[in-house]
Design an enzyme around this catalytic site. Sequence first.
Site, short mmCIF file in Angstrom:
data_model
loop_
_atom_site.label_atom_id
_atom_site.label_comp_id
_atom_site.label_asym_id
_atom_site.label_seq_id
_atom_site.Cartn_x
_atom_site.Cartn_y
_atom_site.Cartn_z
CG ASP A 1 60.75 57.53 1.81
OD1 ASP A 1 59.80 57.90 2.53
OD2 ASP A 1 61.34 58.29 1.01
CG HIS B 1 61.93 59.44 10.71
ND1 HIS B 1 63.09 59.46 9.97
CD2 HIS B 1 61.01 60.13 9.98
CE1 HIS B 1 62.88 60.11 8.83
NE2 HIS B 1 61.62 60.53 8.81
CD GLU C 1 63.12 62.33 6.24
OE1 GLU C 1 62.10 61.65 5.98
OE2 GLU C 1 63.25 62.99 7.29
CG HIS D 1 58.43 58.21 6.40
ND1 HIS D 1 59.21 58.31 5.26
CD2 HIS D 1 58.76 59.30 7.16
CE1 HIS D 1 59.98 59.38 5.34
NE2 HIS D 1 59.71 60.01 6.48
CD GLU D 2 56.85 60.96 9.97
OE1 GLU D 2 57.83 61.18 10.71
OE2 GLU D 2 56.74 61.47 8.84
ZN LIG Z 1 60.68 61.62 7.38
#
Ligand SMILES: [Zn+2]
Length: 683
Positions: free
Chosen positions: A587, A522, A583, A518-519
Amino acid sequence: MRTRMFCVFSLLLAAVLCSAQTSSPSSSIPHEIPVFDTNAIDKSIDPCVDFYQYACGTWMKNNPIPPDKARWGRFDELFERNLYILRDILTEAQAPGKRSATETMVGTFYGSCMDESAIEKKKTAPLMPELERIHGIKTEADLMRQIAAMHRNSISALFDFSSQPDMHDSSETIANLDQGGITLPDRDYYIKDDPKSVETRQKYVEHVEKMFELAGDKPDVAAAEAKTVLTVETGLAQAAMDRTVRRDPKTRDHKMTVAEIAGAAPNFNLAVYFADNGSPRFTSLNVSNPDFFKQVNQQLGTMPLEDWKVYLRWKTIDEYAPVLTKAFVEEDFLFNGKYMSGKKEMEPRWKRCVKATDGNLGMALGKLYVDRTFGAEGKERTLKMVQAIENAMRQDIGQLTWMSDTTKKKAYEKLNTIVNNIGYPDTWRDYSTVVIKPDDYAGNTVRAEAFDVQRDYKKIDKPTDRKDWRMTPPTVNAYYRPPMNDINFPAGILQPPFYGKLMDDAVNYGAIGVVIGHELTHGFDDQGRKYDAEGNFRDWWTPEDAKEFEARADCTANEYSNFVSVKDDKGEVKLNGKLTLGENTADNGGLKLAYMALNSIIGDTPVKPLDGYGATQRYFLAYGQIWCQNVTDQEARKRVMTDPHSPGRWRVNVAVQNSAGFQQAFGCKAGQPMVAENACRVW
Ligand SMILES: [Zn+2]
């Protein structure tokens, strides 16, 4: 005082989390939380119909929201457990005997917060120096001097000032001016005309009035003052940019000279402000929203000075409320905790004090926390998983059919440059200049916050400190910073239910593995993709590839906008797919990347089912279960306006609907709810 927001893409919004029950100081640390919990599953549900309900149904039924919480999920369970550990550390730090300087400092701070009788005795005294200075304002220049003084003490007023990496040369940090000054969580609360927004403003005015009365004003005066506060803040809200629009870095990119912005908004007397706010001298800066300053310039020119003084008094009282007497703390809770978030009661004092210590001296408390809970092996294990997931992303980029080799080359470059920060910073922050006294909770808080402001301002016109952490080590969260191009995992999250030493890879990859993915994603979401490998806001995409990306991102934004976040007597609110786009992309990407990494570990070796589930099923269940949560309607309403993350249900269900791996693992067929008709996929 209050937690400040900062601009990072975190896994979840830093939340105010509290306790289930008042516990005596001797109560022990709760048990470790299971990483994979078959007791959470509701087997009466078909996983292909509603996977979230399947993975979490029984957990949700058995875990109602504790009365002092607005949200209760597995993140919160872990945070709660951390609070007990931190309290043990702080209690020992206060005990007689030989203590390190760090222990003495955090122990004294915590003790001063717990000393309610000393706080009651002081009454409104901690407010007085600031209120007297406000009383003494005679001119427009005085007003700006006072705002400078308040900002030095971390009291928000009128606008925001801070340091940030230069958007076009991230190796240098510069000053940044931004919109600000409102008290409610978003500008829309002041602007919208639906019945709920009208009601919120009315309740807010009543709350401000009560707080002025507590500060010693007569009821009729306080009532008039509260109305003035709403008028001032409505003007600031109208000049503010919408948070969804602000997602595009271009809207915040305005480097200018001090003379330029001072000339564009002369009523701000910015020269006076900069001379007095404790920042070093500088000649150029970024102004995130110049229009805000131009518009409020007019408000400053027309609104009487007395009204601005009322507004500054309010900002001071509101900021100090959590560190004052019981009467202030309770009124603050009634509005912010009860009305705005749906909490039924206040959390016990000790939990508030542990959180305050983490908030004010978190890098000192964090060192003690790391010494106790996180060994060097924790860092190594996590790093190995990070590398496996980075490899998966490399492979994923290689397989993309819509991206040209030119853009792929740049994407690899960015991926290869990402810095992995795990557990805690390399060097610990030195708080030795902060004076902490045993019987001065408010003073301790102000001094710690002023130290933090100074630390931030000192970065202006200096090389960017890429090693500086934005979250304290006990934090149960993770983040990516576009200007730093780094991913950060505090020690607090590297434990069950996110990571279990004895758990199988399937489960660990489904939990912390997806968090890592997830990070990482980003760096390549709708905002992150606009920054290059060095963290500069620079377009490295061919126009065709950018168009292909946008089409895929639009698919995701539209997909999530279909789902309902909250439905109560005030009506139905749908998710804002544009606000949550980054976000949601993270995900979906995280779930995909960690799955690829897991499969490359498992390979063709057959893995025996455990607890009745095969490896890939355990992977998706572990992912689903980190998001098991219950939320109050009030909190859900607030989050849909302010939180860039989707609620747990949709973080799970939409991501699995888009995942072919999930459908294969559970044998879901086209036409079933957990099989999206047009699955959206960016990464
Ligand atoms: Zn996030």
